[in-house]
Write an enzyme that holds these catalytic residues in place. Structure first.
Site, PDB file in Angstrom:
ATOM      1  N   ASP A 294     -10.882   0.781  13.649  1.00  0.00           N
ATOM      2  CA  ASP A 294     -10.173   0.695  13.772  1.00  0.00           C
ATOM      3  C   ASP A 294      -9.185   1.164  12.703  1.00  0.00           C
ATOM      4  O   ASP A 294      -8.773   1.353  12.173  1.00  0.00           O
ATOM      5  CB  ASP A 294      -9.332  -0.898  13.496  1.00  0.00           C
TER       6      ASP A 294
ATOM      7  N   CYS B 242     -21.947  15.145  12.259  1.00  0.00           N
ATOM      8  CA  CYS B 242     -23.237  13.997  12.396  1.00  0.00           C
ATOM      9  C   CYS B 242     -24.273  14.110  12.114  1.00  0.00           C
ATOM     10  O   CYS B 242     -25.434  14.545  11.360  1.00  0.00           O
ATOM     11  CB  CYS B 242     -22.695  13.620  13.500  1.00  0.00           C
TER      12      CYS B 242
ATOM     13  N   ASP C 126      -5.185   0.206   7.710  1.00  0.00           N
ATOM     14  CA  ASP C 126      -5.557  -1.102   8.312  1.00  0.00           C
ATOM     15  C   ASP C 126      -6.524  -1.020   9.422  1.00  0.00           C
ATOM     16  O   ASP C 126      -6.768  -1.235  10.866  1.00  0.00           O
ATOM     17  CB  ASP C 126      -4.007  -0.811   9.408  1.00  0.00           C
TER      18      ASP C 126
ATOM     19  N   GLU D 150       1.084  -1.873   0.076  1.00  0.00           N
ATOM     20  CA  GLU D 150       0.045  -0.400   0.059  1.00  0.00           C
ATOM     21  C   GLU D 150       0.860   1.152   0.084  1.00  0.00           C
ATOM     22  O   GLU D 150       2.165   1.186  -0.037  1.00  0.00           O
ATOM     23  CB  GLU D 150      -1.041  -0.039   1.397  1.00  0.00           C
ATOM     24  N   GLU D 151       0.343   2.650  -0.191  1.00  0.00           N
ATOM     25  CA  GLU D 151       0.254   3.872  -0.582  1.00  0.00           C
ATOM     26  C   GLU D 151       1.672   3.968   1.006  1.00  0.00           C
ATOM     27  O   GLU D 151       0.915   3.510   2.151  1.00  0.00           O
ATOM     28  CB  GLU D 151       0.040   5.192  -1.115  1.00  0.00           C
TER      29      GLU D 151
END
Length: 196
Positions: free
Chosen positions: A100, A145, A110, A50-51
């Site tokens: 996460d 929200c 991740d 990944e980057e």
């Protein structure tokens, strides 16, 4: 790992398409893509790529909710990550939660996904259903929200219970005794918050 992160990435794209046009919303968190690479000549034939994210790496939400991180609550990226979680939760009728959330600024990597036990539309996440329950109990809506028109997760009963406890704390009770506390002991203490 690739399937989970890239699934969350697709939700993030839809979230961005709804949030970015809103006046004053600004930049939206992006989940970077992750790729599976086959290396047959290597002892470990598969790897993910990944980057590279350069800068201060921050956990905006965590799987178990025990980590204290004021950047999660106070920063723009942290608030927008919490709003993204709320948005996904609402769009899936409480069946799926991206969790996460971590990364550098608005670029995330991740991530994890929690689903109800039966999964959601054939997808099963990699996190426990308890993360959904915990999010529902601890999430505090913020201005983002509200901008998206997301419904509060607090039930009427929870709101009433909170209002009752606040009223009872403010009313004097004849059975309480006034205690003298030294000035030093009355200084504000650090508190621990486990919000998402």
């Amino acid at each position: 790992e690739c399937y989970v992160q890239n699934t969350a990435r697709e939700y993030a794209k839809i979230y961005a398409s709804e949030a970015e046009p809103l006046e004053g919303f600004g930049e939206v968190p992006e989940i970077i893509p992750i790729f599976l690479v086959h290396r047959p000549a290597n002892n470990i034939p598969y790897a993910t790529v990944e980057e590279e994210l350069v800068g201060e790496f921050v956990k905006y939400s965590v799987r178990d909710g025990k980590e204290v991180n004021f950047l999660r609550r106070d920063s723009e990226a942290g608030q927008k990550c919490c709003t993204f979680q709320h948005w996904v939760y609402e769009k899936t009728n409480g069946s799926l939660l991206v969790t996460d959330l971590q990364g550098v600024g608005m670029k995330l990597t991740d991530v994890g996904i929690a689903t109800l036990a039966k999964g959601y539309k054939g997808f099963k996440g990699n996190c426990s259903i308890s993360f959904i329950e915990q999010f529902r109990a601890l999430h505090q809506c913020n201005k983002y929200c509200e901008m998206l028109g997301l419904k509060s997760l607090r039930t009427t009963q929870q709101k009433q219970r909170k209002a009752t406890s606040v009223k009872s704390k403010n009313l004097p009770n004849s059975s309480t005794l006034k205690k003298t506390v030294p000035k030093k002991a009355r200084e504000p203490r650090d508190f621990i918050s486990s919000e998402h």
